[in-house]
Design a protein around this motif. Structure first.
Motif, PDB file in Angstrom:
ATOM      1  N   ALA A 179       0.848  -1.191   0.000  1.00 49.65           N
ATOM      2  CA  ALA A 179       0.000   0.000   0.000  1.00 49.65           C
ATOM      3  C   ALA A 179       0.882   1.240   0.000  1.00 49.65           C
ATOM      4  O   ALA A 179       1.909   1.286   0.676  1.00 49.65           O
ATOM      5  N   PRO A 188      -7.733   4.097   4.978  1.00 48.47           N
ATOM      6  CA  PRO A 188      -8.251   3.196   6.017  1.00 48.47           C
ATOM      7  C   PRO A 188      -8.526   3.936   7.325  1.00 48.47           C
ATOM      8  O   PRO A 188      -7.915   4.960   7.607  1.00 48.47           O
ATOM      9  N   LEU A 212      -4.355   2.245   9.995  1.00 43.48           N
ATOM     10  CA  LEU A 212      -3.282   1.662   9.192  1.00 43.48           C
ATOM     11  C   LEU A 212      -2.752   0.414   9.889  1.00 43.48           C
ATOM     12  O   LEU A 212      -2.547   0.417  11.100  1.00 43.48           O
ATOM     13  N   ASP A 215      -0.970  -5.148   6.975  1.00 42.80           N
ATOM     14  CA  ASP A 215      -1.624  -5.953   5.946  1.00 42.80           C
ATOM     15  C   ASP A 215      -2.850  -5.214   5.421  1.00 42.80           C
ATOM     16  O   ASP A 215      -3.919  -5.242   6.023  1.00 42.80           O
ATOM     17  N   TRP A 216      -2.688  -4.559   4.275  1.00 45.92           N
ATOM     18  CA  TRP A 216      -3.760  -3.745   3.708  1.00 45.92           C
ATOM     19  C   TRP A 216      -4.992  -4.567   3.326  1.00 45.92           C
ATOM     20  O   TRP A 216      -6.078  -4.014   3.171  1.00 45.92           O
ATOM     21  N   ARG A 217      -4.858  -5.880   3.185  1.00 45.92           N
ATOM     22  CA  ARG A 217      -6.010  -6.716   2.832  1.00 45.92           C
ATOM     23  C   ARG A 217      -7.079  -6.692   3.918  1.00 45.92           C
ATOM     24  O   ARG A 217      -8.235  -7.024   3.659  1.00 45.92           O
ATOM     25  N   TRP A 266      -7.716  -3.842   5.723  1.00 46.21           N
ATOM     26  CA  TRP A 266      -8.140  -2.463   5.947  1.00 46.21           C
ATOM     27  C   TRP A 266      -9.643  -2.324   5.713  1.00 46.21           C
ATOM     28  O   TRP A 266     -10.244  -3.069   4.944  1.00 46.21           O
ATOM     29  N   ALA A 318     -10.931  -4.430   0.882  1.00 50.06           N
ATOM     30  CA  ALA A 318     -10.198  -4.896  -0.295  1.00 50.06           C
ATOM     31  C   ALA A 318     -11.138  -5.717  -1.178  1.00 50.06           C
ATOM     32  O   ALA A 318     -12.060  -6.367  -0.695  1.00 50.06           O
ATOM     33  N   PRO A 374      -4.517   6.204  -0.601  1.00 53.87           N
ATOM     34  CA  PRO A 374      -3.765   4.960  -0.429  1.00 53.87           C
ATOM     35  C   PRO A 374      -4.336   3.871  -1.342  1.00 53.87           C
ATOM     36  O   PRO A 374      -5.552   3.762  -1.509  1.00 53.87           O
ATOM     37  N   HIS A 375      -3.446   3.076  -1.932  1.00 53.40           N
ATOM     38  CA  HIS A 375      -3.879   2.012  -2.826  1.00 53.40           C
ATOM     39  C   HIS A 375      -2.825   0.922  -2.885  1.00 53.40           C
ATOM     40  O   HIS A 375      -1.670   1.142  -2.534  1.00 53.40           O
ATOM     41  N   ALA A 376      -3.256  -0.261  -3.335  1.00 61.06           N
ATOM     42  CA  ALA A 376      -2.348  -1.400  -3.440  1.00 61.06           C
ATOM     43  C   ALA A 376      -2.963  -2.439  -4.363  1.00 61.06           C
ATOM     44  O   ALA A 376      -4.171  -2.435  -4.609  1.00 61.06           O
ATOM     45  N   THR A 420       2.776   0.080   3.442  1.00 66.02           N
ATOM     46  CA  THR A 420       3.053  -1.309   3.809  1.00 66.02           C
ATOM     47  C   THR A 420       4.148  -1.805   2.866  1.00 66.02           C
ATOM     48  O   THR A 420       4.321  -1.272   1.778  1.00 66.02           O
TER      49      THR A 420
END
Length: 182
Positions: free
Chosen positions: A60, A84, A87, A90-92, A94, A102, A118-120, A176
């Motif tokens: 992220a 999010p 924070l 693990d952005w999955r 969020w 996600a 924020p993005h991933a 991340t």
């Protein structure tokens, strides 16, 4: 005859057609980025075709100035594009204040990322995924991809310091970590 220096500012009267398989490809053993439209061709954006190998997680991050668009062509990617509430590494996991989480992006999914968001994306599957990626303004992402793939070319675990320095130079605030075996 007028001598031009620097950027050619004459109006463009011809478009650009890039056939399938066309463009400038740079790659490592597992990753490939094909530059389809660069800052040389457009004042608005750069466009790329990106192969995302299994286990790759870009981490992220956010850009202060860039706007991005992602379109999944083949395969599946986990994606996120929101601020999010909390924070975590693990952005999955969020969640946004409005309840966004996600998403598993399949072919035809589009993700638009405004500056500061924020993005991933990550490929959690067993096969490569392929996406069309567009970044505005042009040129920064072109140089970033060239340098990133140079760091990743050996296939070993990337040097976190080299990745961090690269991202700072290209307006990327990493939230991340980038991972190869996600």
């Amino acid at each position: 005859m007028t001598e031009l220096t620097g950027l050619d500012t004459r109006p463009r009267t011809e478009g650009l057609i890039v056939p399938p398989g066309g463009g400038k490809a740079i790659h490592t053993a597992a990753q490939q980025v094909t530059f389809k439209v660069t800052g040389e061709h457009s004042r608005v954006s750069s466009s790329f075709e990106v192969v995302v190998p299994p286990g790759f997680d870009v981490g992220a991050h956010r850009h202060t100035h860039s706007e991005e668009l992602f379109y999944v062509l083949d395969g599946e990617l986990d994606v996120v594009a929101f601020e999010p509430r909390v924070l975590s590494d693990d952005w999955r996991h969020w969640e946004s204040a409005s309840g966004l989480k996600a998403v598993r992006a399949t072919p035809g999914t589009v993700m638009v990322v405004p500056p500061g968001c924020p993005h991933a994306f990550a490929n959690r599957g067993a096969t490569p995924a392929r996406m069309f990626f567009q970044a505005s303004p042009p040129s920064d992402h072109e140089r970033y991809f060239e340098e990133l793939l140079d760091i990743l070319k050996d296939g070993d675990t990337p040097d976190p310091l080299a990745i961090a320095e690269l991202r700072v130079r290209y307006d990327i605030e990493q939230l991340t970590p980038l991972r190869h075996d996600a």
